[in-house]
Structure formats: C-alpha cells, structure tokens
Design a protein around this motif. Structure first.
Motif, PDB file in Angstrom:
ATOM      1  N   ALA A  84       0.826  -1.210   0.000  1.00  0.00           N
ATOM      2  CA  ALA A  84       0.000   0.000   0.000  1.00  0.00           C
ATOM      3  C   ALA A  84       0.854   1.251   0.000  1.00  0.00           C
ATOM      4  O   ALA A  84       1.814   1.366   0.762  1.00  0.00           O
ATOM      5  CB  ALA A  84      -0.921   0.001   1.220  1.00  0.00           C
ATOM      6  N   GLU A  85       0.511   2.188  -0.865  1.00  0.00           N
ATOM      7  CA  GLU A  85       1.180   3.483  -0.942  1.00  0.00           C
ATOM      8  C   GLU A  85       0.137   4.574  -0.757  1.00  0.00           C
ATOM      9  O   GLU A  85      -0.968   4.461  -1.281  1.00  0.00           O
ATOM     10  CB  GLU A  85       1.869   3.673  -2.293  1.00  0.00           C
ATOM     11  N   GLY A  86       0.478   5.625  -0.039  1.00  0.00           N
ATOM     12  CA  GLY A  86      -0.473   6.700   0.216  1.00  0.00           C
ATOM     13  C   GLY A  86       0.001   8.043  -0.300  1.00  0.00           C
ATOM     14  O   GLY A  86       1.170   8.405  -0.129  1.00  0.00           O
ATOM     15  N   TYR A  87      -0.912   8.775  -0.918  1.00  0.00           N
ATOM     16  CA  TYR A  87      -0.609  10.112  -1.430  1.00  0.00           C
ATOM     17  C   TYR A  87      -1.807  11.022  -1.166  1.00  0.00           C
ATOM     18  O   TYR A  87      -2.959  10.576  -1.223  1.00  0.00           O
ATOM     19  CB  TYR A  87      -0.317  10.073  -2.926  1.00  0.00           C
ATOM     20  N   SER A  88      -1.530  12.280  -0.916  1.00  0.00           N
ATOM     21  CA  SER A  88      -2.617  13.225  -0.668  1.00  0.00           C
ATOM     22  C   SER A  88      -3.210  13.753  -1.964  1.00  0.00           C
ATOM     23  O   SER A  88      -4.370  14.162  -2.000  1.00  0.00           O
ATOM     24  CB  SER A  88      -2.123  14.400   0.186  1.00  0.00           C
ATOM     25  N   ARG A  89      -2.430  13.721  -3.046  1.00  0.00           N
ATOM     26  CA  ARG A  89      -2.906  14.221  -4.329  1.00  0.00           C
ATOM     27  C   ARG A  89      -2.460  13.309  -5.466  1.00  0.00           C
ATOM     28  O   ARG A  89      -1.456  12.592  -5.337  1.00  0.00           O
ATOM     29  CB  ARG A  89      -2.367  15.633  -4.595  1.00  0.00           C
ATOM     30  N   ILE A  90      -3.183  13.350  -6.559  1.00  0.00           N
ATOM     31  CA  ILE A  90      -2.811  12.559  -7.732  1.00  0.00           C
ATOM     32  C   ILE A  90      -1.456  13.005  -8.255  1.00  0.00           C
ATOM     33  O   ILE A  90      -0.630  12.188  -8.667  1.00  0.00           O
ATOM     34  CB  ILE A  90      -3.887  12.695  -8.827  1.00  0.00           C
ATOM     35  N   ALA A  91      -1.206  14.315  -8.206  1.00  0.00           N
ATOM     36  CA  ALA A  91       0.074  14.853  -8.688  1.00  0.00           C
ATOM     37  C   ALA A  91       1.255  14.282  -7.910  1.00  0.00           C
ATOM     38  O   ALA A  91       2.323  14.026  -8.481  1.00  0.00           O
ATOM     39  CB  ALA A  91       0.059  16.377  -8.591  1.00  0.00           C
ATOM     40  N   ASP A  92       1.080  14.063  -6.600  1.00  0.00           N
ATOM     41  CA  ASP A  92       2.152  13.489  -5.787  1.00  0.00           C
ATOM     42  C   ASP A  92       2.452  12.056  -6.218  1.00  0.00           C
ATOM     43  O   ASP A  92       3.606  11.619  -6.245  1.00  0.00           O
ATOM     44  CB  ASP A  92       1.776  13.525  -4.307  1.00  0.00           C
ATOM     45  N   TRP A  93       1.397  11.320  -6.537  1.00  0.00           N
ATOM     46  CA  TRP A  93       1.568   9.939  -7.014  1.00  0.00           C
ATOM     47  C   TRP A  93       2.302   9.925  -8.353  1.00  0.00           C
ATOM     48  O   TRP A  93       3.225   9.141  -8.559  1.00  0.00           O
ATOM     49  CB  TRP A  93       0.203   9.272  -7.133  1.00  0.00           C
ATOM     50  N   GLU A  94       1.911  10.801  -9.259  1.00  0.00           N
ATOM     51  CA  GLU A  94       2.578  10.877 -10.562  1.00  0.00           C
ATOM     52  C   GLU A  94       4.051  11.238 -10.394  1.00  0.00           C
ATOM     53  O   GLU A  94       4.922  10.708 -11.091  1.00  0.00           O
ATOM     54  CB  GLU A  94       1.892  11.909 -11.455  1.00  0.00           C
ATOM     55  N   ALA A  95       4.335  12.144  -9.460  1.00  0.00           N
ATOM     56  CA  ALA A  95       5.717  12.581  -9.246  1.00  0.00           C
ATOM     57  C   ALA A  95       6.598  11.468  -8.692  1.00  0.00           C
ATOM     58  O   ALA A  95       7.826  11.505  -8.829  1.00  0.00           O
ATOM     59  CB  ALA A  95       5.740  13.777  -8.287  1.00  0.00           C
ATOM     60  N   ALA A  96       5.971  10.461  -8.073  1.00  0.00           N
ATOM     61  CA  ALA A  96       6.740   9.350  -7.502  1.00  0.00           C
ATOM     62  C   ALA A  96       7.370   8.484  -8.579  1.00  0.00           C
ATOM     63  O   ALA A  96       8.268   7.696  -8.300  1.00  0.00           O
ATOM     64  CB  ALA A  96       5.847   8.501  -6.598  1.00  0.00           C
TER      65      ALA A  96
END
Length: 270
Positions: A84-96
């Motif tokens: 499981a990975e957690g992000y507050s925004r979609i942009a943060d997930w994309e940046a990963a």
C-alpha cells in the motif's frame, strides 16, 4: 492473516490488532508473509522475483492523512502481498515515478462536491496517468446516479464508506481478479426509485406497460442490449434524432440520469 475485523466494523478503523513489524517509509506500507521453518532454501533472486510477481500494488489517494494512514496499514495487514502506498494528491503519485506493476488505485472522496470532482475530473486524471490502473472510488456518497456515473467513466468499483473493512478488501480482490464491484445498497436504492416512478403511473390509472408507448418499449429493449442510438434508429427504421427524443422522454418518466440506469430500472418490464 491478522484479525482486523475485531478492531472495528468501520471502513477506516483507527486501530489494527497485532501487526507484524512494518517494513516501510511514511508513505509505503509492506508486509511479507513469514517463511515457515520447513520451507526449502530458495535462490534469493528467484524468490525476490516470485514475491514481486505476486504483489498487489495499492495506491491510496486521500487528502485526509489520518484515514489514508489507517487504510494503508489495515490493507497491508490483511494480506501479505498487498503493498500500500499513500498520497494526498494525484500529482504526488505521478511525481513518484512510473511502476512496472499494474496498480489498484483507491480514489477517496468525502462529501457530495468532492465525490463529483473525483468522478468528473480525478478519474480521468488517474486513467491518463496509468491507463492500465484499476480505479476504485471510495466515498460516503451512496447515490445510485453517482455510482453509475463513476462506472461509466472508467471506475472498476465503488466502495461506500459505510461498508466494513471486510467488504472493502473483498472488493479489492474482486477488482484485482478482473471483476467490477458495485455496492448492493446503491443498486437497491436505484431500483426502488425506478419502481416508485412506475408506480406513480399506476396511480394515474395506467398499468406498468402503458407507462411507456410501444415505440418507447422498443427503444428500451434495444438500449438494454447496449445498442447505440444510430444502430437503434437503423433497426427500428426511425431517425437518430427521434431515438434521442425517445431516450430523453424515457429518462424523464423513470427519473433515470443515463442509459445504464434506464436498463437497470426497467428490468422488471422484460
């Protein structure tokens, strides 16, 4: 498997029972099943590849840090191969950065406005970022129209926040296997609304069948088979604009918001 159901019946409990030591950063939680003592030794590279192949990557996008963290830990504790990975925004997930594994994305939204935004904007953003992702919307809004809208825009499931954790995990497993999860409560509510609309026709002295004209019934029959307006027009020998008018009138009579709801709400007529 950790007994998480005893800790809470809510979807996002604030406590998990006894959890194995976590091998994680602040945004990633991963639990591996312990090898049994009688397992035969394996080559490290082979074992690592097998573990990677069996892993289910779950991306949780939720602005609420507490609920995001709780959900991450509960999912990781429920099955050894959930990562499981957690992000507050979609942009943060994309940046990963990109990943080689197909993720299951839990898109969490609280409130009517946030749910509408998730359906009409965020779903598209996730699918554009990862076309092979399987997206599940998690929301406290259980209106049938919103559930149908989410599925029509590409979601593979819709988990109501009133569900317990067992249901959420079962939904994720179903989507992982290639299925689609829809909460029964939302569909039952949708059906009752359609039945009420048809019953209103009966109170005005008309039977269920005569709520619609014969031509409308023919259009409904074709809609239920998934045919487009153009194909319906061809098969019923009418103009495409006429088909559109019939569809609008049908939706108005049974208070449906789209073609999928028409098919579902008129099920008892066929």
């Amino acid at each position: 498997m950790t007994d998480y159901s005893a800790s809470s019946q809510a979807l996002m409990p604030f406590a998990v029972g006894s959890v194995l030591p976590l091998k994680s950063s602040s945004s990633v939680v991963e639990l591996k099943r312990e090898r049994r003592m009688d397992d035969s030794p394996q080559d490290d590279s082979t074992s690592g590849k097998l573990d990677q192949d069996l892993q289910t990557r779950i991306v949780i996008v939720d602005e609420n840090a507490l609920s995001r963290s709780c959900l991450m830990r509960c999912l990781a504790a429920s099955e050894g191969n959930f990562v499981a990975e957690g992000y507050s925004r979609i942009a943060d997930w994309e940046a990963a950065g990109p990943t080689t594994t197909m993720p299951i994305v839990l898109l969490c939204a609280t409130g009517r406005k946030a749910t509408e935004t998730a359906i009409r904007r965020d779903l598209d953003l996730v699918i554009q970022a990862a076309p092979d992702a399987r997206v599940i919307l998690v929301s406290d809004n259980e209106e049938p129209a919103e559930i149908v809208a989410a599925l029509e825009r590409g979601a593979r499931g819709y988990i109501a926040m009133s569900s317990n954790l067992d249901v959420a995990i079962a939904a994720i497993r179903l989507v992982r296997a290639g299925g689609t999860f829809v909460p029964a409560s939302g569909l039952l509510s949708s059906r009752s609304q359609g039945a009420q609309a048809i019953e209103e026709g009966e109170t005005n002295g008309r039977s269920r069948q005569t709520v619609f004209t014969q031509r409308q019934l023919e259009v409904i029959d074709r809609l239920r088979q998934g045919e487009s307006n153009k194909l319906i027009a061809y098969k019923l020998n009418m103009g495409e604009c006429t088909v559109k008018v019939h569809v609008r009138n049908i939706m108005r009579k049974i208070k449906a918001r789209n073609r999928t709801e028409i098919a579902f709400l008129t099920n008892e007529l066929f």
